[in-house]
Design a protein around this motif. Sequence first.
Motif, mmCIF file in Angstrom:
data_model
loop_
_atom_site.group_PDB
_atom_site.id
_atom_site.type_symbol
_atom_site.label_atom_id
_atom_site.label_comp_id
_atom_site.label_asym_id
_atom_site.label_seq_id
_atom_site.Cartn_x
_atom_site.Cartn_y
_atom_site.Cartn_z
ATOM 1 N N ASP A 123 0.837 -1.216 0.000
ATOM 2 C CA ASP A 123 0.000 0.000 0.000
ATOM 3 C C ASP A 123 0.863 1.254 0.000
ATOM 4 O O ASP A 123 0.582 2.221 -0.701
ATOM 5 N N THR A 124 1.928 1.237 0.800
ATOM 6 C CA THR A 124 2.849 2.383 0.869
ATOM 7 C C THR A 124 3.552 2.546 -0.474
ATOM 8 O O THR A 124 3.682 3.663 -0.989
ATOM 9 N N ASN B 86 2.546 1.614 -3.487
ATOM 10 C CA ASN B 86 1.616 2.101 -4.523
ATOM 11 C C ASN B 86 1.213 3.557 -4.300
ATOM 12 O O ASN B 86 1.154 4.349 -5.238
ATOM 13 N N GLU B 87 0.944 3.899 -3.041
ATOM 14 C CA GLU B 87 0.513 5.266 -2.726
ATOM 15 C C GLU B 87 1.632 6.276 -3.010
ATOM 16 O O GLU B 87 1.399 7.373 -3.508
#
Length: 511
Positions: free
Chosen positions: A286-287, A289-290
């Motif tokens: 998630d980190t 991709n964000e």
Amino acid sequence: MQDHNLYTALRAAFPADLDDVAVETDTGLRYSWRDLDRGSAMLANLLASLELPEGTRIAVQADKCVESLMLYLAVLRAGHVYLPLNTAYQAAELEYFIGNAEPGVVVCTGKNFPWVSKLAFKQGVRYVFSLNDDRTGTLLERASHFGDQHTPVERGEDDLAAILYTSGTTGRSKGAMLTHGNMLSNARTLKDYWDWRPGDVLIHALPIFHVHGLFVAIHGALLNGSRMLWMGKFDAKQVIEWLPRATVFMGVPTLYVRLLAEPGLTREQCAHMRLFISGSAPLLIDTFNEFRRRTGHTILERYGMSETIMLTSNPCRPEDGERIGGTVGRPLPGVGVRVVDGKTGRELPAGEIGDIQVRGPNVFKGYWRMPEKTAEEFTADGWFKTGDVGHFDERGYLTIVGRSKDLIISGGYNVYPAEVEGYLNETEGVAESAVVGVPHPDFGEAVIAIVVPKPGAALDEAALIAGLKGRIANYKVPKRVFVVPELPRNAMGKVQKNLLRQERQGLFVGG
């Protein structure tokens, strides 16, 4: 002999204009390349004046400052062995390191000098100096009386340059011995693989008591003659303000989470940046991709250890391949990495999970004064057993799925359950304990403890946590303590930590 002193190689890479800025701090100080050379020379001359035996350990537990960097360079110049200690370590931990390493010199902060010096002198240390992050302390006062010219002591590539303490799952910490050759070979490999270029500027926001901040970041910048923008402690707003003036940033996943919490992190602000590198702990997808969505940059994740420095890396140059989230990339040039069946030692094909073993010029010399342990950790054909578990994919990218030694990595720092359990089990009223890591949105993993009280004892969570705080580094202290009547065990009586982790998976994260 040919001189392999790491300092000599770093010094040869300094730019021709020694009056150019080498380090600029978040307090507005500027240090030139000449300052680094002269400052480390004076400190090396001070060390030489003490007439220490060759290869003396110099233990340093000081706040991050440019003078600490000069001291590291001075220890290399003087041919001694640098022993960095986490600034969070408490008295019991420090007592062990000093007793085990037997340093000839200890350097600590002025505020800790009264108790550190007492502890050190009691264990036979001859010299204790203080060093503060405001350019004060007895170390600098003494060094100011020495000349600013110093010829580095010749070292062989197999000579010891540093010892880094890294715990095992049983017993106390082990001192990983890194040589001049280990560190120089890895620094040169990374300079090429990460495509360091003329004009690169590094934002240095990491601590300098472990491999990532002290060796990977600093050696990279010095070997490239690159300026460092230097912060004493990580500050997300300051990093974002500096991004337009920099090209390279290295961080642990926690720092990327903190940056993403700032609205100022935009594509425009990152337009001048070339490379963002993450390591020391798993980066959540998630980190990954964000960060790409917000900045347009794909974080390069890599894998290393105290015993080996860097082992694998996602590609830097587009022609070498893409950076794939959730993986730590391919083995670095000259580094061997294999995944084997733990029982048979058979090398496994892509997709199969097994024990990760490594070899190469970067792999350490062994554990300080632990020949049996060293022999145990290497295979008969000379590969180092990392204790990590993972698999390769068909493209040759490595994914780490866990750690066979139950290691917890919280905020980029290693926490070994056995050590924390040892302190908990000494606590009045505690019969036994189990320490595990569970997912945490900020730290990657959070330390939690499950304890069983002795018959008739009443245990209080807050009191147990408070009792640990004065004894061990803060990042090792459990965020939560649960009191239970018994721990789950298998038929062999071994505590089933996997069940404890599963039960509390969602403690800090949803789901």
